[in-house]
Write a protein that holds these residues in place. Structure first.
Motif, PDB file in Angstrom:
ATOM      1  N   PRO A   1      37.393  18.623 -25.496  1.00  0.00           N
ATOM      2  CA  PRO A   1      38.093  19.280 -26.605  1.00  0.00           C
ATOM      3  C   PRO A   1      37.111  19.971 -27.547  1.00  0.00           C
ATOM      4  CG  PRO A   1      38.007  16.913 -26.973  1.00  0.00           C
ATOM      5  CD  PRO A   1      37.366  17.162 -25.642  1.00  0.00           C
ATOM      6  N   PHE A   2      37.613  20.894 -28.333  1.00  0.00           N
ATOM      7  CA  PHE A   2      36.800  21.543 -29.357  1.00  0.00           C
ATOM      8  C   PHE A   2      36.983  20.805 -30.675  1.00  0.00           C
ATOM      9  CE2 PHE A   2      37.789  25.275 -26.587  1.00  0.00           C
ATOM     10  CZ  PHE A   2      36.488  25.547 -26.193  1.00  0.00           C
ATOM     11  N   THR A   3      35.946  20.891 -31.512  1.00  0.00           N
ATOM     12  CA  THR A   3      36.089  20.386 -32.869  1.00  0.00           C
ATOM     13  C   THR A   3      36.428  21.582 -33.753  1.00  0.00           C
ATOM     14  OG1 THR A   3      34.325  18.859 -32.332  1.00  0.00           O
ATOM     15  CG2 THR A   3      34.944  19.022 -34.653  1.00  0.00           C
ATOM     16  N   GLY A   4      37.410  21.401 -34.647  1.00  0.00           N
ATOM     17  CA  GLY A   4      37.841  22.497 -35.513  1.00  0.00           C
ATOM     18  C   GLY A   4      36.675  23.203 -36.180  1.00  0.00           C
ATOM     19  N   GLY A   5      36.633  24.519 -36.074  1.00  0.00           N
ATOM     20  CA  GLY A   5      35.617  25.299 -36.764  1.00  0.00           C
ATOM     21  C   GLY A   5      34.292  25.429 -36.040  1.00  0.00           C
ATOM     22  N   ASP A   6      34.094  24.631 -34.963  1.00  0.00           N
ATOM     23  CA  ASP A   6      32.804  24.680 -34.268  1.00  0.00           C
ATOM     24  C   ASP A   6      32.770  25.835 -33.271  1.00  0.00           C
ATOM     25  OD1 ASP A   6      30.338  24.263 -33.224  1.00  0.00           O
ATOM     26  OD2 ASP A   6      30.782  22.309 -32.311  1.00  0.00           O
ATOM     27  N   TRP A   7      32.627  27.024 -33.793  1.00  0.00           N
ATOM     28  CA  TRP A   7      32.645  28.251 -32.988  1.00  0.00           C
ATOM     29  C   TRP A   7      31.467  28.303 -32.014  1.00  0.00           C
ATOM     30  CZ3 TRP A   7      35.702  31.883 -31.334  1.00  0.00           C
ATOM     31  CH2 TRP A   7      35.206  33.130 -30.948  1.00  0.00           C
ATOM     32  N   ALA A   8      30.388  27.577 -32.323  1.00  0.00           N
ATOM     33  CA  ALA A   8      29.241  27.571 -31.407  1.00  0.00           C
ATOM     34  C   ALA A   8      29.626  26.931 -30.070  1.00  0.00           C
ATOM     35  CB  ALA A   8      28.073  26.821 -32.030  1.00  0.00           C
ATOM     36  N   ASP A   9      30.570  26.007 -30.106  1.00  0.00           N
ATOM     37  CA  ASP A   9      30.943  25.302 -28.868  1.00  0.00           C
ATOM     38  C   ASP A   9      31.527  26.245 -27.810  1.00  0.00           C
ATOM     39  OD1 ASP A   9      32.437  23.850 -26.884  1.00  0.00           O
ATOM     40  OD2 ASP A   9      32.162  22.034 -28.062  1.00  0.00           O
ATOM     41  N   PRO A  10      32.589  27.014 -28.122  1.00  0.00           N
ATOM     42  CA  PRO A  10      33.101  27.897 -27.062  1.00  0.00           C
ATOM     43  C   PRO A  10      32.080  28.936 -26.615  1.00  0.00           C
ATOM     44  CG  PRO A  10      34.129  28.430 -29.171  1.00  0.00           C
ATOM     45  CD  PRO A  10      33.403  27.126 -29.345  1.00  0.00           C
ATOM     46  N   ILE A  11      31.197  29.333 -27.507  1.00  0.00           N
ATOM     47  CA  ILE A  11      30.187  30.329 -27.126  1.00  0.00           C
ATOM     48  C   ILE A  11      29.170  29.705 -26.164  1.00  0.00           C
ATOM     49  CG2 ILE A  11      28.300  31.774 -28.008  1.00  0.00           C
ATOM     50  CD1 ILE A  11      31.190  32.779 -28.625  1.00  0.00           C
ATOM     51  N   VAL A  12      28.664  28.523 -26.511  1.00  0.00           N
ATOM     52  CA  VAL A  12      27.697  27.847 -25.637  1.00  0.00           C
ATOM     53  C   VAL A  12      28.371  27.449 -24.321  1.00  0.00           C
ATOM     54  CG1 VAL A  12      26.312  25.748 -25.355  1.00  0.00           C
ATOM     55  CG2 VAL A  12      26.225  27.034 -27.514  1.00  0.00           C
ATOM     56  N   ARG A  13      29.578  26.945 -24.422  1.00  0.00           N
ATOM     57  CA  ARG A  13      30.304  26.522 -23.224  1.00  0.00           C
ATOM     58  C   ARG A  13      30.487  27.709 -22.282  1.00  0.00           C
ATOM     59  NH1 ARG A  13      35.488  22.576 -23.509  1.00  0.00           N
ATOM     60  NH2 ARG A  13      34.378  21.962 -25.391  1.00  0.00           N
ATOM     61  N   SER A  14      30.904  28.824 -22.871  1.00  0.00           N
ATOM     62  CA  SER A  14      31.111  30.024 -22.071  1.00  0.00           C
ATOM     63  C   SER A  14      29.792  30.478 -21.445  1.00  0.00           C
ATOM     64  CB  SER A  14      31.699  31.125 -22.957  1.00  0.00           C
ATOM     65  OG  SER A  14      31.502  32.383 -22.377  1.00  0.00           O
TER      66      SER A  14
END
Lengths: 312, 278
Positions: B98-111
Motif C-alpha cells: 500500500p501507499f502512505t498518504g502523501g508519499d509521492w516518492a513511493d509511486p515514483i520509486v516503485r515505478s
C-alpha cells in the motif's frame, strides 16, 4: 472597452485575452469558470472510488479514464479562467481547499454504491451536457474553446454511464430495485442541477447581456426534462411522485412543481454549508496538504527535467 | 522449440509453463495499476495527476492484454480476476504494497524499479517462440518506454532538493527488497527455460537490472541498501508473491476490489444461467 461596448459586441467567442475587458466582465467570467472547474475536480473526487469498485476490467479502465478526463477538464477551465487575469490557478485551488470555492450541488452528496454511478455518469453528466453545449457560444473565447474538447469527451462519458445504467436496468430483480432506489434518492438533486428559476437567480441578467450565458436555467432544465424523463422511463425507472412533474400538451414539455424541491438544502449547499459536501472539501484539502512538500520541492528545483516530469 | 501460433501443439507441462508466465505478467500489471489509481485526484499537481493516471491505464491495458491471452487458453475474466483465490495470484509483492498518504516518492520509486525490470523482461520475450507471448511485446514496450522516462525525470526532479531526496531514499530503502522479488522464479521455471521462452534468464535480468538502477540512483545521491560485498539474495523479503505467498495487504486489496462484483451477485447469476465455471 466599457460595459456598453461589451454588451453590443457580445457575440459567441467575441472576446479573447487580447481585448481590454472591464472588470465586471472579467470577474463574472472568472466566477463562472472557477465554479465550473471546481465542479470538474469535485466530480472526479466523487467518482474516484468506483475505479476500484468497478466489477469488470473494461469498466475499471473506463472509470479511471473518466476521472482523468475530469481532472483534465478542470485543468483546461482553470487555464481559461486564469487568462482573465483575475485569479491564478493556485488561488482557485487554494480556495477550493479552504472551503471558499463553490461547485455543483450534486457533488456535495456522497456516493457509496456502484448502482448509484449512473446517477452521475448518465443523468448529471447529461444535464451538464445540456448546459455545456450552450457554452460553446460563450463570448469568452477561451471558455468556448475549452468546451469543444470537454463536450467531445463528455459524450463518451454519457455513453459509458448509459451502458452501466442499461446493464443494471436489465440485470437481476435486485439490481433493478437498487437502481430504482438510487434514482429516487438522486432525482431531486438532479432536478436542482440547473438552480432556481431565473427570476430568483442573482447573476443571470448581467451574464446573459455580456454573452457569458446563452441559455437560461429554465430553458436548460426544460430541455433536460424533455429528453431525460423519457430516457429514464425507457430503462424502466419510475419517476417519483414527488417532486410533481406532468406533461403539458400546450407547452409541449414536462412541467416541474419547483416548490416540491428542498431549496433550503440547496442554498445551504451553495454556501458550502452542507455536511457531506464539507467532508468532500476537507478530504480533498487533506490529500492536497499531504503532497504540499512535493509542490514546494518543485518550486525549489526549477530544472529542465521539471517540464518533462509534468507529463503535460 | 519452433515458433508456434497454436498452443494446442504444446505438451501439458509446456502449456502450464506458458500460462504461468502470462499470469506473472498479467497479475503484476493488474495489481500495480490498481495501486496507481489510488493516486488519481490525489497527486501533487493536476499535471502529475494526469500523467500517473495515464500510466495506470497503460498498465491496466497491458494486464488486459495478457489476461486476454489467457482467455485464449480457455479462462474467463471472472476466473482470472473476480473469482480467483487471492493466493493464486502470482504478482511480485512490490506491486501490492500500500501507499502512505502523501508519499509521492513511493509511486515514483516503485515505478522506476518496476519499469526498468519490465523493460528487461519484455526484451527477453521479444523473440519467444509462442505468438501469444511475442506479438503484444512491441506495443507494450513502447508504452513502458514513456513510463521509464516519467519515473527518471521525476526522480531527478525530487532529488534536486534535500527533502525530496530524503523521501526518495526512504522509498528506495523500503522497496528495494520487494523489487527483487520481480526476478524470483515460479513453479514452472525449468520448463520455461527448456522451451526457450526467454532469451535472458531471470538471474541475468536481475544482474542487468542492478547494473542500471544502482548507478542511476547513486548518481542522484541516493544510497542503495546494497553494497558490492553483499549477496543480493540476503535482501529478499520472506514473502515474495511469485509462489502465491503474499503480504497481508494483498488479500485485503483483492477483497476490496471485488466488493461490487460480489454485491451484484454476478457470480450467482452466471451459475444460474449455467455459464461455464471452473
Amino acid at each position: 472597452m466599457d460595459l456598453a461596448t461589451v454588451e453590443s459586441r457580445a457575440e459567441p467567442r467575441a472576446f479573447s485575452p487580447k481585448h481590454d475587458l472591464p472588470e465586471e466582465y472579467r470577474t463574472g467570467a472568472t466566477r463562472m469558470l472557477q465554479f465550473h472547474a471546481n465542479s470538474e475536480i469535485m466530480g472526479a473526487y466523487l467518482e474516484k472510488p468506483f475505479i476500484r469498485q468497478s466489477p469488470s476490467l473494461d469498466r475499471k479502465l473506463a472509470f479511471s479514464a473518466k476521472v482523468q478526463d475530469e481532472i483534465g477538464h478542470g485543468q483546461l477551465l482553470y487555464r481559461a479562467a486564469e487568462a482573465l487575469g483575475v485569479k491564478t490557478r493556485e488561488q482557485m485551488l487554494d480556495e477550493l481547499a479552504n472551503g471558499e470555492g463553490k461547485f455543483l450541488n450534486c457533488f456535495h452528496y456522497e456516493m457509496t454504491d456502484w448502482w448509484e454511478t449512473p446517477m452521475i455518469a448518465f443523468f448529471v453528466d447529461g444535464a451538464a451536457m445540456k448546459r455545456q453545449a450552450t457554452l460553446k457560444n460563450s463570448s469568452w473565447e477561451p471558455y468556448a474553446h475549452a468546451m469543444d474538447k470537454i463536450c467531445f469527451e463528455e459524450g463518451f462519458h454519457i455513453k459509458h454511464g448509459e451502458d452501466v445504467l442499461r446493464e443494471l436496468a436489465t440485470g437481476s430483480k435486485r439490481e433493478q430495485k437498487l437502481l430504482q432506489e438510487a434514482f429516487e434518492e438522486w432525482w431531486p438533486r438532479i432536478l436542482q442541477f440547473f438552480g432556481p428559476t431565473d427570476d430568483q437567480s442573482t447573476h443571470h441578467d448581467f451574464m446573459a447581456k455580456v454573452g457569458l450565458k446563452t441559455a437560461s436555467n429554465d430553458e436548460l432544465r426544460q430541455a433536460f426534462l424533455n429528453s431525460y424523463v423519457p430516457k429514464a422511463e425507457k430503462y424502466g425507472l419510475e419517476i417519483p411522485d414527488e417532486p410533481r412533474i406532468h406533461y403539458d400538451e400546450d407547452a409541449g414539455g414536462y412541467v416541474l412543481e419547483e416548490d416540491d424541491l428542498d431549496w433550503e438544502e440547496f442554498f445551504a449547499i451553495t454556501k458550502n454549508d452542507y455536511e457531506p459536501g464539507l467532508n468532500q472539501i476537507d478530504t480533498r484539502a487533506a490529500a492536497q496538504e499531504a503532497v504540499e512538500w512535493v509542490r514546494t520541492s518543485l518550486d525549489a528545483s526549477d530544472s529542465p527535467a521539471a517540464a518533462a516530469a509534468g507529463g503535460d | 522449440m519452433a515458433a508456434t501460433d497454436d498452443v494446442a501443439d504444446l505438451a501439458p507441462d509446456e502449456r502450464a509453463a506458458l500460462e504461468a508466465l502470462l499470469f506473472r505478467m498479467a497479475d503484476d500489471e493488474f495489481v500495480l495499476a490498481e495501486r496507481y489509481t489510488e493516486w488519481q485526484v490525489r497527486a501533487p499537481t493536476l499535471e502529475s495527476d494526469l500523467a500517473l493516471a495515464n500510466i495506470a491505464q497503460d498498465e491496466l491495458g497491458h494486464a488486459r492484454l495478457w489476461y486476454d491471452a489467457l482467455q485464449g487458453l480457455g479462462y474467463s475474466e471472472p476466473e482470472l480476476v473476480w473469482e480467483r483465490n487471492p493466493a493464486d495470484f502470482r504478482h511480485s509483492i512490490l506491486v501490492e504494497l500500500p501507499f502512505t498518504g502523501g508519499d509521492w516518492a513511493d509511486p515514483i520509486v516503485r515505478s522506476y524499479l518496476y519499469d526498468e525490470a519490465e523493460h528487461l523482461r519484455l526484451q527477453a520475450l521479444e523473440d519467444a517462440p509462442v505468438r501469444a507471448l511475442a506479438d503484444p511485446i512491441g506495443k507494450v514496450q513502447r508504452e513502458e518506454e514513456y513510463h521509464r522516462e516519467h519515473a527518471q525525470s521525476w526522480l531527478e526532479r525530487l532529488c534536486d532538493d534535500a527533502e525530496g531526496r530524503e523521501a526518495v531514499e526512504a522509498a528506495v530503502g523500503r522497496l528495494f527488497g520487494p523489487a527483487l522479488t520481480l526476478f524470483v522464479p515460479g513453479e514452472h521455471e525449468a520448463t520455461v527455460e527448456r522451451m526457450g521462452l526467454r532469451s535472458e534468464s531471470l538471474a541475468d535480468q536481475r544482474e542487468q537490472w542492478l547494473d542500471v538502477v544502482v548507478p542511476f540512483l547513486g548518481s542522484l545521491g541516493v544510497e542503495v541498501p546494497f553494497g558490492p560485498e553483499e549477496d543480493v539474495d540476503d535482501l529478499l523479503p520472506e514473502r515474495v508473491g511469485r509462489d502465491g505467498n503474499h503480504t497481508d495487504d494483498w488479500p485485503a486489496l483483492h477483497e476490496e476490489l471485488t466488493r461490487t462484483y460480489r454485491e451484484l451477485g454476478r457470480s450467482d447469476a452466471r451459475r444460474l444461467r449455467g455459464e461455464r465455471r471452473e
